[in-house]
Write an enzyme that holds these catalytic residues in place. Structure first.
Site, PDB file in Angstrom:
ATOM      1  N   SER A  53      41.613  41.477  81.632  1.00 38.42           N
ATOM      2  CA  SER A  53      40.728  40.798  81.317  1.00 38.42           C
ATOM      3  C   SER A  53      40.255  40.950  82.894  1.00 38.42           C
ATOM      4  CB  SER A  53      41.703  38.717  81.296  1.00 38.42           C
ATOM      5  OG  SER A  53      41.002  38.538  82.058  1.00 38.42           O
ATOM      6  N   GLN A 105      38.070  43.960  80.479  1.00 35.74           N
ATOM      7  CA  GLN A 105      37.623  42.986  79.569  1.00 35.74           C
ATOM      8  C   GLN A 105      36.177  42.000  81.306  1.00 35.74           C
ATOM      9  OE1 GLN A 105      37.869  39.335  81.360  1.00 35.74           O
ATOM     10  NE2 GLN A 105      36.035  38.919  80.483  1.00 35.74           N
ATOM     11  N   TYR A 165      34.306  40.567  83.656  1.00 33.72           N
ATOM     12  CA  TYR A 165      33.428  39.182  83.975  1.00 33.72           C
ATOM     13  C   TYR A 165      32.310  39.395  85.031  1.00 33.72           C
ATOM     14  CZ  TYR A 165      36.133  35.539  81.329  1.00 33.72           C
ATOM     15  OH  TYR A 165      36.865  34.866  80.624  1.00 33.72           O
ATOM     16  N   THR A 201      32.561  40.540  79.058  1.00 35.12           N
ATOM     17  CA  THR A 201      31.776  38.979  77.705  1.00 35.12           C
ATOM     18  C   THR A 201      30.273  38.273  78.502  1.00 35.12           C
ATOM     19  OG1 THR A 201      34.660  38.962  77.681  1.00 35.12           O
ATOM     20  CG2 THR A 201      33.469  36.441  77.970  1.00 35.12           C
ATOM     21  N   LYS A 207      30.503  41.729  73.797  1.00 39.43           N
ATOM     22  CA  LYS A 207      32.467  40.160  73.581  1.00 39.43           C
ATOM     23  C   LYS A 207      31.307  38.950  73.877  1.00 39.43           C
ATOM     24  CE  LYS A 207      36.601  38.294  74.401  1.00 39.43           C
ATOM     25  NZ  LYS A 207      36.919  36.933  74.981  1.00 39.43           N
ATOM     26  N   HIS A 230      34.780  32.562  72.118  1.00 43.22           N
ATOM     27  CA  HIS A 230      35.565  32.608  73.304  1.00 43.22           C
ATOM     28  C   HIS A 230      37.184  31.594  72.593  1.00 43.22           C
ATOM     29  CE1 HIS A 230      35.453  33.838  77.276  1.00 43.22           C
ATOM     30  NE2 HIS A 230      36.146  32.871  77.353  1.00 43.22           N
ATOM     31  N   ASP A 244      36.910  37.433  66.866  1.00 51.05           N
ATOM     32  CA  ASP A 244      38.233  36.702  67.146  1.00 51.05           C
ATOM     33  C   ASP A 244      37.993  34.970  66.369  1.00 51.05           C
ATOM     34  OD1 ASP A 244      37.200  35.583  69.431  1.00 51.05           O
ATOM     35  OD2 ASP A 244      38.027  37.114  70.549  1.00 51.05           O
ATOM     36  N   ILE A 246      42.674  33.234  64.259  1.00 54.34           N
ATOM     37  CA  ILE A 246      43.333  34.288  63.771  1.00 54.34           C
ATOM     38  C   ILE A 246      44.613  34.251  63.992  1.00 54.34           C
ATOM     39  CG2 ILE A 246      43.993  37.146  63.438  1.00 54.34           C
ATOM     40  CD1 ILE A 246      41.059  37.226  64.254  1.00 54.34           C
ATOM     41  N   GLY A 252      43.496  36.350  70.090  1.00 52.90           N
ATOM     42  CA  GLY A 252      43.672  35.626  71.734  1.00 52.90           C
ATOM     43  C   GLY A 252      45.735  34.973  71.537  1.00 52.90           C
TER      44      GLY A 252
HETATM   45  C1  LIG Z   1      44.543  31.121  77.456  1.00 51.12           C
HETATM   46  C2  LIG Z   1      43.591  32.287  77.411  1.00 51.12           C
HETATM   47  C3  LIG Z   1      42.789  32.859  78.367  1.00 51.12           C
HETATM   48  C4  LIG Z   1      41.686  33.741  78.207  1.00 51.12           C
HETATM   49  N1  LIG Z   1      40.740  34.197  78.749  1.00 51.12           N
HETATM   50  C5  LIG Z   1      40.161  35.283  78.509  1.00 51.12           C
HETATM   51  C6  LIG Z   1      39.551  36.054  79.860  1.00 51.12           C
HETATM   52  O1  LIG Z   1      40.275  36.207  80.731  1.00 51.12           O
HETATM   53  N2  LIG Z   1      37.966  36.881  78.975  1.00 51.12           N
HETATM   54  C7  LIG Z   1      37.815  36.921  78.131  1.00 51.12           C
HETATM   55  O2  LIG Z   1      36.669  37.426  77.854  1.00 51.12           O
HETATM   56  N3  LIG Z   1      38.292  35.680  76.991  1.00 51.12           N
HETATM   57  C8  LIG Z   1      39.688  34.924  77.562  1.00 51.12           C
HETATM   58  N4  LIG Z   1      39.708  34.550  76.443  1.00 51.12           N
HETATM   59  C9  LIG Z   1      39.612  34.232  75.101  1.00 51.12           C
HETATM   60  C10 LIG Z   1      39.896  35.229  74.430  1.00 51.12           C
HETATM   61  O3  LIG Z   1      39.831  36.870  74.708  1.00 51.12           O
HETATM   62  C11 LIG Z   1      39.768  35.341  72.535  1.00 51.12           C
HETATM   63  O4  LIG Z   1      38.290  35.731  72.557  1.00 51.12           O
HETATM   64  C12 LIG Z   1      39.911  34.324  72.060  1.00 51.12           C
HETATM   65  O5  LIG Z   1      41.110  33.574  72.509  1.00 51.12           O
HETATM   66  C13 LIG Z   1      40.447  34.144  70.483  1.00 51.12           C
HETATM   67  O6  LIG Z   1      40.442  33.250  69.321  1.00 51.12           O
HETATM   68  P1  LIG Z   1      42.186  32.805  69.526  1.00 51.12           P
HETATM   69  O7  LIG Z   1      42.706  32.414  70.378  1.00 51.12           O
HETATM   70  O8  LIG Z   1      41.650  31.860  68.360  1.00 51.12           O
HETATM   71  O9  LIG Z   1      42.984  34.176  69.090  1.00 51.12           O
HETATM   72  C14 LIG Z   1      40.949  33.356  76.615  1.00 51.12           C
HETATM   73  C15 LIG Z   1      41.808  32.586  75.295  1.00 51.12           C
HETATM   74  C16 LIG Z   1      42.781  32.094  75.692  1.00 51.12           C
HETATM   75  C17 LIG Z   1      43.671  31.476  74.802  1.00 51.12           C
END
Ligand SMILES: Cc1cc2nc3c(=O)[nH]c(=O)nc-3n(C[C@H](O)[C@H](O)[C@H](O)COP(=O)(O)O)c2cc1C
Length: 388
Positions: free
Chosen positions: A111, A132, A134, A160, A258, A282, A313, A316, A336
């Protein structure tokens, strides 16, 4: 006593993680935006699809490998970007996840908001990695980040696009979470209830820093609220498809967008030259009330055609979820919370456990559904539940 050994599924890992993490950190990981409708729907949507097995098939030679974002992976799932891994694993932060990805030969996504610099994550293990992105207000900082990712050997970029502002995560507001966690009188009790985590957190020198931005003010125990506010102002608010196209044109390798949640935007991503769309809300942490990404797979596949990669995503938690995504037309899934729970429950070993659980569930599902390769999985293996 619950240990990794007696975790048999991803929810077990979640229960163990809860025992290890202070409540505000659990809320940060497990929570979603507003009323958490998207968060809940991401999970429940999978049960609206049913797997139709094909019996009496020769499944003696099972092959599950595939290629996504130019990288070969042994199964059609890999680790999604999650920021601030140091909160979940104060001792190793991102190193635990990337080393686990290497030991299971899968892909790891670092990230923008990792606690360790992207170079340290890249050096820590030989596995293929995505970075990834931002996009930040500070153009120079953003451009430098991409140059650094290329130099460090990241195979692909993942932009993202659903985080122009932070989501309204009310669990965090209620639990008093600040990034980094702040030991106020209010939160002190919760942190004291998890002494092992708290000691590791207090002893970790860099696990809470903004690893990729040493030039920005680093969080410290004293000014965490100011830091959280500052984080929200970092994102570029006028990011458009033109910017995405410029980034795609200037990046040599595979490029995913994403946060795509409609056919129209998937087609736009194809038009600007993205290698892949990641259907994602997300994990329900940004806009509440959206469809679940799994519900979009079929229509997006029909619209973009067979060649564009679709990664999905959100929600899952089982190998059968991954099977359903492939049957509906996805190339792969990114995970995630399924991996973050392992990370929180047991660092690298915990992430390996999460990957192993999904692997064995996915392989068993393929066998029971009568498929010996990913190519054999298709719409004939899926039906929508009647009355939905
Ligand atoms: C604790 C946490 C931190 C996350 N941080 C980011 C991030 O920094 N950048 C990003 O694109 N998505 C982030 N996400 C989203 C995940 O990449 C992903 O899209 C999401 O967790 C998928 O859903 P799931 O947790 O049900 O598998 C984060 C998710 C969680 C749970």
């Amino acid at each position: 006593m619950t240990t990794l050994k007696n975790c048999f599924n991803i929810d077990d890992l979640g229960r163990l993680a809860r025992k290890r993490l202070p409540v505000p950190v659990t809320d940060y990981v497990e929570g979603g935006a507003d009323d958490e409708v998207s968060l809940a729907n991401n999970i429940s949507a999978f049960s609206r699809y049913q797997i139709v097995p094909k019996v009496l098939q020769d499944i003696s030679a099972l092959t599950t490998a595939t290629e996504v974002m130019g990288c070969k992976i042994p199964h059609p799932f890999y680790i999604s970007a999650t920021g601030f891994s140091g909160m979940m694993c104060p001792t190793d932060a991102e190193l635990a996840g990337v080393r686990a990805a290497a030991s299971r030969r899968t892909l790891y996504t670092a990230s923008t908001f990792s606690n360790l610099p992207l170079e340290d994550i890249a050096e820590a293990s030989p596995c293929n990695k995505l970075f990834q992105v931002y996009v930040l207000n500070d153009q120079a900082l953003s451009s430098k980040l991409l140059e650094r990712a290329e130099k460090a050997g990241y195979k692909g970029l993942c932009l993202t696009v659903d985080t122009v502002v932070g989501g309204n995560r009310e669990r965090d507001a209620r639990s008093g979470l600040a990034i980094p966690p702040r030991l106020t009188l209010k939160s002190m009790f919760q942190y004291m209830m998890r002494p092992a985590w708290t000691i590791k957190y207090l002893l970790s020198s860099n696990s809470m820093s903004l690893g990729n931005f040493p030039e920005l003010p680093q969080p410290s125990m004293g000014d965490s609220q100011a830091f959280t506010q500052a984080l929200g102002t970092l994102f570029k608010k006028d990011l458009t498809w033109d910017d995405a196209k410029k980034m795609i044109d200037s990046w040599e390798g595979p490029f995913a967008i994403k946060g795509i949640m409609s056919v129209a935007d998937a087609l736009k991503a194809k038009e600007v030259g993205a290698t892949a769309v990641i259907l994602s809300n997300h994990g329900g942490r940004q806009l509440d009330g959206t469809p679940a990404p799994i519900e979009l797979v079929e229509e997006v596949r029909a619209a973009v055609g067979p060649d564009m990669e679709i990664i999905v995503d959100g929600g899952i938690r089982r190998g059968t979820d991954i099977f359903k995504a492939i049957a509906l037309g996805a190339n792969a899934c990114s995970i995630g919370r399924a991996y973050v729970r392992g990370l929180s429950a047991g660092g690298q070993e915990g992430v390996e456990k999460a990957l192993d659980i999904l692997t064995s569930e996915f392989e068993r599902c393929m066998i029971l559904a009568g498929c010996s390769s990913l190519e054999e999985i298709g719409p004939q293996h899926i039906r929508k539940r009647i009355n939905d």
